[in-house]
Design an enzyme around this catalytic site. Sequence first.
Site, short mmCIF file in Angstrom:
data_model
loop_
_atom_site.label_atom_id
_atom_site.label_comp_id
_atom_site.label_asym_id
_atom_site.label_seq_id
_atom_site.Cartn_x
_atom_site.Cartn_y
_atom_site.Cartn_z
N THR A 238 0.84 -1.20 0.00
CA THR A 238 0.00 0.00 0.00
C THR A 238 0.88 1.25 0.00
O THR A 238 0.39 2.34 0.26
CB THR A 238 -0.91 0.04 1.26
OG1 THR A 238 -0.08 -0.07 2.42
CG2 THR A 238 -1.93 -1.08 1.24
N ALA A 239 2.17 1.06 -0.27
CA ALA A 239 3.11 2.19 -0.16
C ALA A 239 3.36 2.82 -1.54
O ALA A 239 2.72 3.81 -1.89
CB ALA A 239 4.40 1.71 0.49
N ARG A 240 4.26 2.24 -2.31
CA ARG A 240 4.55 2.72 -3.65
C ARG A 240 4.89 1.55 -4.56
O ARG A 240 5.63 0.65 -4.17
CB ARG A 240 5.73 3.71 -3.63
CG ARG A 240 5.41 5.10 -3.12
CD ARG A 240 4.49 5.87 -4.07
NE ARG A 240 4.22 7.23 -3.62
CZ ARG A 240 3.17 7.59 -2.87
NH1 ARG A 240 2.29 6.70 -2.48
NH2 ARG A 240 3.02 8.86 -2.54
N ASP A 264 -2.31 -2.14 -3.68
CA ASP A 264 -3.07 -0.90 -3.88
C ASP A 264 -2.27 0.07 -4.75
O ASP A 264 -2.79 1.12 -5.13
CB ASP A 264 -3.37 -0.27 -2.51
CG ASP A 264 -4.22 0.99 -2.60
OD1 ASP A 264 -5.23 0.97 -3.35
OD2 ASP A 264 -3.88 1.99 -1.94
N GLU A 269 0.72 4.25 -12.74
CA GLU A 269 -0.58 4.70 -12.21
C GLU A 269 -0.99 5.97 -12.93
O GLU A 269 -0.15 6.84 -13.13
CB GLU A 269 -0.47 4.98 -10.71
CG GLU A 269 -0.18 3.75 -9.90
CD GLU A 269 -0.18 4.04 -8.39
OE1 GLU A 269 -0.55 5.16 -7.99
OE2 GLU A 269 0.17 3.14 -7.64
N HIS A 287 -5.06 2.44 -5.89
CA HIS A 287 -4.43 3.47 -5.05
C HIS A 287 -5.47 4.28 -4.26
O HIS A 287 -5.64 5.48 -4.48
CB HIS A 287 -3.54 4.41 -5.88
CG HIS A 287 -2.54 5.16 -5.05
ND1 HIS A 287 -1.29 5.50 -5.50
CD2 HIS A 287 -2.60 5.62 -3.77
CE1 HIS A 287 -0.64 6.16 -4.55
NE2 HIS A 287 -1.43 6.25 -3.47
N ILE A 288 -6.14 3.58 -3.35
CA ILE A 288 -7.19 4.25 -2.56
C ILE A 288 -6.91 4.17 -1.06
O ILE A 288 -7.82 4.29 -0.25
CB ILE A 288 -8.59 3.66 -2.87
CG1 ILE A 288 -8.61 2.13 -2.69
CG2 ILE A 288 -9.05 4.06 -4.26
CD1 ILE A 288 -10.02 1.53 -2.69
N GLY A 289 -5.64 3.97 -0.71
CA GLY A 289 -5.29 3.81 0.72
C GLY A 289 -5.85 4.91 1.60
O GLY A 289 -6.36 4.64 2.69
N SER A 290 -5.75 6.14 1.17
CA SER A 290 -6.20 7.25 2.02
C SER A 290 -7.56 7.80 1.60
O SER A 290 -7.98 8.85 2.10
CB SER A 290 -5.15 8.37 2.02
OG SER A 290 -4.99 8.86 0.71
#
Length: 321
Positions: A238-240, A264, A269, A287-290
């Site tokens: 979930t980082a990069r 994620d 991207e 990429h919806i972690g936050s």
Amino acid sequence: MPARPALLIPRKLSPAVLERARRDYDVILNEDDHVFSPDELVAACQGVDAVLPCHSERFDAATIAALPDRLRIIANHSVGVDHVDLAAAAARGITVTNTPDVLSDATAEIAILCMLGAARRGSEGDRMVREGRWNFWSPAFMVGRQVTGRRFGVLGMGRVGQVTAERARGFGMEVHYHNRTRLPDHLEKGAVFHDTVEGLLQVSDVLSLHCPATPQTTGIINARTIALLPERAILVNTARGALVDEAALIAALASGRLFAAGLDVFRDEPGGNAGLAALDNVFLLPHIGSATFETRDAMGFRALDNLDAFFADRTPVDRLV
Ligand code: 8YV
């Protein structure tokens, strides 16, 4: 300092954040929310004192060199700042801030979702039911890996890593970690510290990545390091995307050396990786972690707090440069 600084907001932030920004700044918006090309970004930055970008806006050395002298601060709406060349910003005297802490809970939730989705074959099951292909059931059907009691490895025990570890403890998992520096007892909370990446990987039934993307960590998960993981381990990222050699990951997932991955983030991207998407044993998110209502507000407010401090001649709490 201008009484009402001109602020460029290149992406669509939450309504509450926009309302506050408009109260205190002359806001210039990118109305259709598209990702600016490098030239568009430089053009949009003309005549503004500050910019509040997301990780989707790349401020590389060439872009930073082309910014107008008037632009004094890049107040990121992100914790990661690999999209900004910090040395180039420092050389031009441009302040850079980020938004740590406020997204840790939301991102940890997504890390756990990725872990469970990978371990229990979430994508495969969802697609089967959704597409009307669920025509059989047996005790031998869709059997996955149970994470309860397993070893949870955290690579990068910063704020997101610590919260994710706490959630993993809720599943009775034994937490192991590697970090540049060992944490004090009250933050470590009994987690086992490994002073090398290799040492951590060897004991990680589930490995969750929480370190920033830097020249040192780019490709840190590759054929050599994947081979150190226990047989049928699970990778969570979930980082990069840059942390992972995706070709090596695809090979390890296809051969069954890794049981599954929950991802994620990707090297490319938006879009992702077609090779990963073709595999059943990958749980994928865009990429919806936050991306929760609460956290989007909190990230925007934190970025505005940093701007407010800067324009009041105080040092922003999250100043990196
Ligand atoms: C965001 C992120 O979705 O904070 C980061 O580094 O990657 C994500 O939380 C994004 O940057 C929003 O601006």
